[in-house]
Design a protein around this motif. Structure first.
Motif, short mmCIF file in Angstrom:
data_model
loop_
_atom_site.label_atom_id
_atom_site.label_comp_id
_atom_site.label_asym_id
_atom_site.label_seq_id
_atom_site.Cartn_x
_atom_site.Cartn_y
_atom_site.Cartn_z
N LEU A 31 0.86 -1.18 0.00
CA LEU A 31 0.00 0.00 0.00
C LEU A 31 0.89 1.23 0.00
N ARG A 32 0.39 2.30 -0.56
CA ARG A 32 1.10 3.58 -0.46
C ARG A 32 0.19 4.59 0.21
N LEU A 33 0.65 5.12 1.31
CA LEU A 33 -0.05 6.17 2.02
C LEU A 33 0.45 7.53 1.55
N SER A 34 -0.45 8.49 1.56
CA SER A 34 -0.09 9.86 1.21
C SER A 34 -0.48 10.79 2.34
N CYS A 35 0.25 11.87 2.46
CA CYS A 35 -0.04 12.89 3.48
C CYS A 35 -0.01 14.23 2.78
N ALA A 36 -1.17 14.81 2.58
CA ALA A 36 -1.27 16.09 1.91
C ALA A 36 -1.20 17.21 2.94
N ALA A 37 -0.38 18.20 2.66
CA ALA A 37 -0.19 19.31 3.59
C ALA A 37 -0.67 20.61 2.97
N SER A 38 -1.13 21.47 3.82
CA SER A 38 -1.46 22.82 3.40
C SER A 38 -0.74 23.79 4.32
N GLY A 39 -0.45 24.97 3.82
CA GLY A 39 0.32 25.91 4.61
C GLY A 39 1.63 26.21 3.91
N ARG A 40 2.30 27.23 4.37
CA ARG A 40 3.47 27.72 3.66
C ARG A 40 4.75 27.01 4.01
N ARG A 41 4.78 26.27 5.14
CA ARG A 41 6.05 25.81 5.64
C ARG A 41 6.34 24.34 5.35
N PHE A 42 5.62 23.73 4.44
CA PHE A 42 5.80 22.29 4.24
C PHE A 42 7.24 21.93 3.93
N SER A 43 7.89 22.66 3.06
CA SER A 43 9.24 22.30 2.65
C SER A 43 10.26 22.55 3.73
N SER A 44 9.87 23.18 4.83
CA SER A 44 10.81 23.47 5.91
C SER A 44 10.70 22.50 7.06
N ASN A 45 9.85 21.50 6.93
CA ASN A 45 9.57 20.60 8.05
C ASN A 45 10.18 19.22 7.84
N VAL A 46 10.47 18.58 8.95
CA VAL A 46 10.67 17.13 8.93
C VAL A 46 9.29 16.50 8.93
N MET A 47 9.08 15.52 8.07
CA MET A 47 7.81 14.80 8.02
C MET A 47 8.00 13.41 8.60
N GLY A 48 6.96 12.95 9.26
CA GLY A 48 7.06 11.63 9.86
C GLY A 48 5.76 10.86 9.76
N TRP A 49 5.87 9.57 9.95
CA TRP A 49 4.71 8.69 10.03
C TRP A 49 4.76 7.94 11.36
N PHE A 50 3.59 7.81 11.95
CA PHE A 50 3.41 7.04 13.17
C PHE A 50 2.25 6.09 12.96
N ARG A 51 2.12 5.13 13.86
CA ARG A 51 0.97 4.24 13.78
C ARG A 51 0.50 3.85 15.17
N LEU A 52 -0.77 3.55 15.25
CA LEU A 52 -1.39 3.12 16.49
C LEU A 52 -2.15 1.85 16.20
N GLY A 53 -1.58 0.73 16.66
CA GLY A 53 -2.20 -0.56 16.44
C GLY A 53 -3.13 -0.94 17.56
N PRO A 54 -4.01 -1.91 17.33
CA PRO A 54 -4.97 -2.33 18.36
C PRO A 54 -4.26 -2.83 19.61
N GLY A 55 -4.58 -2.22 20.73
CA GLY A 55 -3.98 -2.62 21.98
C GLY A 55 -2.53 -2.24 22.15
N LYS A 56 -2.04 -1.37 21.28
CA LYS A 56 -0.62 -0.98 21.34
C LYS A 56 -0.49 0.52 21.59
N GLU A 57 0.70 0.92 21.94
CA GLU A 57 1.00 2.34 22.08
C GLU A 57 1.39 2.91 20.71
N ARG A 58 1.30 4.21 20.60
CA ARG A 58 1.70 4.85 19.34
C ARG A 58 3.17 4.55 19.07
N GLU A 59 3.44 4.23 17.83
CA GLU A 59 4.79 3.81 17.43
C GLU A 59 5.29 4.68 16.29
N PHE A 60 6.50 5.15 16.44
CA PHE A 60 7.17 5.87 15.35
C PHE A 60 7.44 4.89 14.22
#
Length: 122
Positions: free
Chosen positions: A17-46
């Motif tokens: 699968l390919r996930l996408s993250c669309a951003a709005s605002g002026r500072r997108f190119s100045s940011n570090v982008m990240g993905w996290f996930r929250l699985g069933p019964g689990k803590e949020r994971e980087f």
């Protein structure tokens, strides 16, 4: 920066699968982008992070070699290509952005989008 993740769905183990993250605002190119996930019964994971230019990436050991993070600053979009998916990858996936372009762990993510659900069947 406002973020919206999409592209989740149901996939069989071993699929992609390919996930996408669309951003709005002026500072997108100045940011570090990240993905996290929250699985069933689990803590949020980087999951993964990418620097402002796309030249540096960082992955959790659990996804290294299977997932690839990328970004297109012209489209203000970040991506997470997920291959060789496993049932344990089932989770709601969130994208996030930092306030600055500082590339050092731990990353300080300030902006968060709504998640997209990925379900991997065995």
């Amino acid at each position: 920066v406002q973020l919206q993740a999409y592209g989740g769905g149901l996939v069989q183990a071993g699929g992609s699968l390919r996930l996408s993250c669309a951003a709005s605002g002026r500072r997108f190119s100045s940011n570090v982008m990240g993905w996290f996930r929250l699985g069933p019964g689990k803590e949020r994971e980087f999951v993964a992070a990418i620097n402002w230019s796309g030249g540096s990436t960082y992955y959790a050991d659990s996804v290294k070699g299977r997932f690839t993070i990328s970004r297109d600053n012209a489209k203000k979009t970040a991506y997470l290509q997920m291959n060789s998916l496993k049932p344990e990858d089932t989770a709601v996936y969130y994208c996030a952005a930092t306030k600055t372009d500082a590339w050092s762990t731990p990353f300080e993510f300030h902006y968060w989008g709504q998640g997209t659900l990925v379900t991997v069947s065995s």
